[in-house]
Design a protein around this motif. Structure first.
Motif, PDB file in Angstrom:
ATOM      1  N   THR A  92     -12.218  -5.014 -30.362  1.00  0.00           N
ATOM      2  CA  THR A  92     -13.356  -4.103 -30.542  1.00  0.00           C
ATOM      3  C   THR A  92     -14.517  -4.754 -31.285  1.00  0.00           C
ATOM      4  N   ARG A  93     -14.332  -5.994 -31.759  1.00  0.00           N
ATOM      5  CA  ARG A  93     -15.392  -6.679 -32.494  1.00  0.00           C
ATOM      6  C   ARG A  93     -15.583  -8.061 -31.880  1.00  0.00           C
ATOM      7  N   ILE A  94     -16.644  -8.204 -31.110  1.00  0.00           N
ATOM      8  CA  ILE A  94     -16.840  -9.388 -30.275  1.00  0.00           C
ATOM      9  C   ILE A  94     -18.112 -10.126 -30.674  1.00  0.00           C
ATOM     10  N   LEU A  95     -18.057 -11.449 -30.648  1.00  0.00           N
ATOM     11  CA  LEU A  95     -19.253 -12.275 -30.814  1.00  0.00           C
ATOM     12  C   LEU A  95     -19.479 -13.045 -29.518  1.00  0.00           C
ATOM     13  N   LEU A  96     -20.642 -12.867 -28.908  1.00  0.00           N
ATOM     14  CA  LEU A  96     -21.040 -13.638 -27.735  1.00  0.00           C
ATOM     15  C   LEU A  96     -22.006 -14.722 -28.194  1.00  0.00           C
ATOM     16  N   ARG A  97     -21.696 -15.972 -27.860  1.00  0.00           N
ATOM     17  CA  ARG A  97     -22.567 -17.072 -28.280  1.00  0.00           C
ATOM     18  C   ARG A  97     -22.900 -17.946 -27.079  1.00  0.00           C
ATOM     19  N   GLY A  98     -24.103 -18.451 -27.084  1.00  0.00           N
ATOM     20  CA  GLY A  98     -24.553 -19.297 -25.992  1.00  0.00           C
ATOM     21  C   GLY A  98     -26.052 -19.460 -26.037  1.00  0.00           C
ATOM     22  N   PRO A  99     -26.586 -20.401 -25.267  1.00  0.00           N
ATOM     23  CA  PRO A  99     -28.025 -20.675 -25.280  1.00  0.00           C
ATOM     24  C   PRO A  99     -28.824 -19.519 -24.688  1.00  0.00           C
ATOM     25  N   PRO A 100     -30.131 -19.491 -24.929  1.00  0.00           N
ATOM     26  CA  PRO A 100     -30.975 -18.430 -24.361  1.00  0.00           C
ATOM     27  C   PRO A 100     -30.871 -18.408 -22.841  1.00  0.00           C
ATOM     28  N   GLY A 101     -30.791 -17.187 -22.295  1.00  0.00           N
ATOM     29  CA  GLY A 101     -30.781 -17.033 -20.843  1.00  0.00           C
ATOM     30  C   GLY A 101     -29.426 -17.154 -20.194  1.00  0.00           C
ATOM     31  N   CYS A 102     -28.354 -17.307 -21.001  1.00  0.00           N
ATOM     32  CA  CYS A 102     -27.037 -17.502 -20.401  1.00  0.00           C
ATOM     33  C   CYS A 102     -26.370 -16.186 -20.018  1.00  0.00           C
ATOM     34  N   GLY A 103     -26.944 -15.042 -20.410  1.00  0.00           N
ATOM     35  CA  GLY A 103     -26.419 -13.765 -19.940  1.00  0.00           C
ATOM     36  C   GLY A 103     -25.697 -12.930 -20.976  1.00  0.00           C
ATOM     37  N   LYS A 104     -25.955 -13.138 -22.256  1.00  0.00           N
ATOM     38  CA  LYS A 104     -25.250 -12.376 -23.292  1.00  0.00           C
ATOM     39  C   LYS A 104     -25.589 -10.884 -23.220  1.00  0.00           C
ATOM     40  N   THR A 105     -26.876 -10.577 -23.175  1.00  0.00           N
ATOM     41  CA  THR A 105     -27.295  -9.175 -23.097  1.00  0.00           C
ATOM     42  C   THR A 105     -26.877  -8.556 -21.773  1.00  0.00           C
ATOM     43  N   THR A 106     -27.013  -9.309 -20.692  1.00  0.00           N
ATOM     44  CA  THR A 106     -26.620  -8.795 -19.376  1.00  0.00           C
ATOM     45  C   THR A 106     -25.134  -8.466 -19.345  1.00  0.00           C
ATOM     46  N   LEU A 107     -24.313  -9.328 -19.940  1.00  0.00           N
ATOM     47  CA  LEU A 107     -22.869  -9.075 -19.982  1.00  0.00           C
ATOM     48  C   LEU A 107     -22.570  -7.822 -20.794  1.00  0.00           C
ATOM     49  N   ALA A 108     -23.239  -7.661 -21.925  1.00  0.00           N
ATOM     50  CA  ALA A 108     -23.013  -6.476 -22.752  1.00  0.00           C
ATOM     51  C   ALA A 108     -23.365  -5.205 -21.984  1.00  0.00           C
ATOM     52  N   PRO A 137     -36.070 -25.319 -15.922  1.00  0.00           N
ATOM     53  CA  PRO A 137     -34.982 -24.758 -16.731  1.00  0.00           C
ATOM     54  C   PRO A 137     -35.456 -24.356 -18.120  1.00  0.00           C
ATOM     55  N   SER A 138     -35.025 -23.198 -18.585  1.00  0.00           N
ATOM     56  CA  SER A 138     -35.465 -22.700 -19.885  1.00  0.00           C
ATOM     57  C   SER A 138     -35.028 -23.623 -21.012  1.00  0.00           C
ATOM     58  N   LEU A 139     -33.873 -24.285 -20.865  1.00  0.00           N
ATOM     59  CA  LEU A 139     -33.400 -25.177 -21.910  1.00  0.00           C
ATOM     60  C   LEU A 139     -34.269 -26.419 -22.012  1.00  0.00           C
ATOM     61  N   VAL A 140     -34.866 -26.830 -20.913  1.00  0.00           N
ATOM     62  CA  VAL A 140     -35.806 -27.950 -20.934  1.00  0.00           C
ATOM     63  C   VAL A 140     -37.095 -27.523 -21.621  1.00  0.00           C
ATOM     64  N   ARG A 141     -37.577 -26.318 -21.289  1.00  0.00           N
ATOM     65  CA  ARG A 141     -38.818 -25.818 -21.896  1.00  0.00           C
ATOM     66  C   ARG A 141     -38.679 -25.707 -23.404  1.00  0.00           C
ATOM     67  N   GLU A 142     -37.477 -25.323 -23.864  1.00  0.00           N
ATOM     68  CA  GLU A 142     -37.284 -25.109 -25.290  1.00  0.00           C
ATOM     69  C   GLU A 142     -36.770 -26.341 -26.003  1.00  0.00           C
ATOM     70  N   GLY A 143     -36.692 -27.466 -25.283  1.00  0.00           N
ATOM     71  CA  GLY A 143     -36.327 -28.726 -25.921  1.00  0.00           C
ATOM     72  C   GLY A 143     -34.846 -28.940 -26.125  1.00  0.00           C
ATOM     73  N   PHE A 144     -33.982 -28.130 -25.470  1.00  0.00           N
ATOM     74  CA  PHE A 144     -32.547 -28.313 -25.621  1.00  0.00           C
ATOM     75  C   PHE A 144     -32.058 -29.520 -24.819  1.00  0.00           C
ATOM     76  N   PHE A 145     -32.601 -29.701 -23.614  1.00  0.00           N
ATOM     77  CA  PHE A 145     -32.137 -30.766 -22.745  1.00  0.00           C
ATOM     78  C   PHE A 145     -33.308 -31.396 -22.018  1.00  0.00           C
ATOM     79  N   SER A 146     -33.096 -32.628 -21.584  1.00  0.00           N
ATOM     80  CA  SER A 146     -34.028 -33.258 -20.671  1.00  0.00           C
ATOM     81  C   SER A 146     -33.631 -32.886 -19.263  1.00  0.00           C
ATOM     82  N   SER A 147     -34.532 -33.008 -18.329  1.00  0.00           N
ATOM     83  CA  SER A 147     -34.207 -32.717 -16.947  1.00  0.00           C
ATOM     84  C   SER A 147     -33.263 -33.785 -16.404  1.00  0.00           C
ATOM     85  N   VAL A 148     -32.594 -33.462 -15.297  1.00  0.00           N
ATOM     86  CA  VAL A 148     -31.658 -34.404 -14.701  1.00  0.00           C
ATOM     87  C   VAL A 148     -32.435 -35.607 -14.173  1.00  0.00           C
ATOM     88  N   PRO A 149     -32.050 -36.822 -14.564  1.00  0.00           N
ATOM     89  CA  PRO A 149     -32.788 -38.018 -14.111  1.00  0.00           C
ATOM     90  C   PRO A 149     -32.728 -38.166 -12.597  1.00  0.00           C
TER      91      PRO A 149
END
Length: 370
Positions: free
Chosen positions: A47-63, A267-279
């Motif tokens: 009954t007490r859950i923590l959802l963790r993940g990068p922005p846009g991965c679907g946490k709110t949608t899953l809830a 990709p949102s993670l590229v825009r926010e500086g999490f990852f570089s694009s695929v070479p």
């Protein structure tokens, strides 16, 4: 406080488990049937859950999907409202939220941006409210796990953590297939999944939307040519005509639509500086180094493509020498594996090169290691 009671006019809350892809194991564990099974076995469901993940991965949608599958009223709030004091004392905000949710129990309380909570008073009030109000499913979400106060994770506020990570190739294919199921046409989503490494769920939904808009433009152009041959670029009453089933049936989405859509969505993670694009460098673009290529293929590419091996072994390879193509071959390996590329100059983090001294470099290297 943003509240939703599954209002039919609220488009966002209509999502169901069947609308989600790439997280089947997680859905099976959170499904209402699984919760009922645990109760029948005399075991309390989580009954007490923590959802963790990068922005846009679907946490709110899953809830929201959980709320729809269970039929429970859904109460959503950002933890920022607890710490900002905009609408009154922090503790009173929490008491009011839980009292309202309890009045319609069983209910779901979803608290987003949970990492901003850093007050012992707020943690204490949350624990009191959770213990006082039964028959509530509490879901918290964070995209900044490293910023989450360790005291929160050991406070009893969470019974279980679920990670919604960056989808792998198989998960991306599932997400694309689910969201494009209403689009006609023949598309190889396995191929599209290969060229969308680093895309999270929201990015893939945007790709499907862009492909749909390309289809719409093509249908409009077709109509103009058929209905107004003398004026191919303009037809006064064109926008008044309803869309007919045949419009879509005759011109379904194509591979080129999706390939073009991928180019339009960064990709949102590229825009926010999490990852570089695929070479875009390929192994065949690099001359020689056959022995090194074969080693990388065995130790990295195959391991990434088969996660079960990665879990057992892990990989860390040091390539050294003067300027000789080290970064180039690293990019080619990442391209072949269909993985994300994070470029860190490790040598500048060492004691010798670090401007801050050895302690800062050692901490960063320790983080990289783990």
């Amino acid at each position: 406080m943003k509240e939703s009671n599954n209002n039919a006019n609220d488009v966002q809350v209509q999502v169901r488990f069947s609308d989600l892809g790439g997280i089947m194991d997680l859905l099976e564990e959170l499904a209402p049937a699984s919760r009922q099974f645990l109760r029948k076995q005399g075991l309390p469901p989580v009954t007490r859950i923590l959802l963790r993940g990068p922005p846009g991965c679907g946490k709110t949608t899953l809830a929201r999907a959980i709320a729809n599958e269970t039929g429970f009223p859904f109460y959503q709030i950002s933890a920022i409202e607890f710490v900002s004091g905009v609408s009154g004392p922090h503790e009173e905000n929490i008491r009011e939220l839980f009292a309202k949710a309890s009045s319609t129990a069983p209910s779901i309380v979803f608290i987003d941006d949970f990492d901003v909570i850093d007050s012992e008073r707020i943690v204490k009030q949350l624990r009191i409210s959770m213990d006082h109000h039964s028959n509530l499913l509490l879901i918290r979400a964070t995209n900044k796990l490293n910023f989450l106060d360790p005291a929160l994770r050991s406070s009893g506020l969470f019974e279980k953590e679920f990670a919604l990570g960056i989808p792998d190739e198989k998960a991306r294919e599932e997400i694309l297939t689910v969201h494009a199921k209403k689009l006609e046409g023949s598309v190889d989503f396995k191929e599209i999944a290969k060229c969308t490494a680093g895309y999270v769920g929201s990015d893939l939904v945007r790709v499907v939307g862009e492909a749909g808009r390309l289809l719409m433009r093509r249908i409009i152009c077709k109509r103009k040519r058929e209905l107004a041959p003398d004026h191919p670029l303009y037809l006064e009453d064109q926008w008044k005509k309803p869309w007919l089933p045949n419009d879509v049936d005759k011109l379904g989405c194509t591979m080129s639509d999706f390939q073009e859509a991928v180019k339009k969505v960064q990709p949102s993670l590229v825009r926010e500086g999490f990852f570089s694009s695929v070479p875009n460098v390929k192994l065949e673009d690099i001359g020689g180094l056959d022995h090194l290529k074969e080693m990388f293929r065995f130790c990295i590419i195959e391991v990434i493509k088969h996660p079960e091996l990665f879990e057992q072994t892990g990989v860390g390879i040091l390539v050294y020498g003067p300027p000789c193509g080290k970064t180039l071959i690293a990019k080619a390996v990442v391209n072949a594996a269909g993985a994300n590329f994070i470029h860190i100059k490790v040598d500048v983090l060492t004691t010798t090169h670090s401007a801050k001294g050895g302690s800062a470099g050692s901490r960063v290297l320790s983080t990289v290691k783990h």
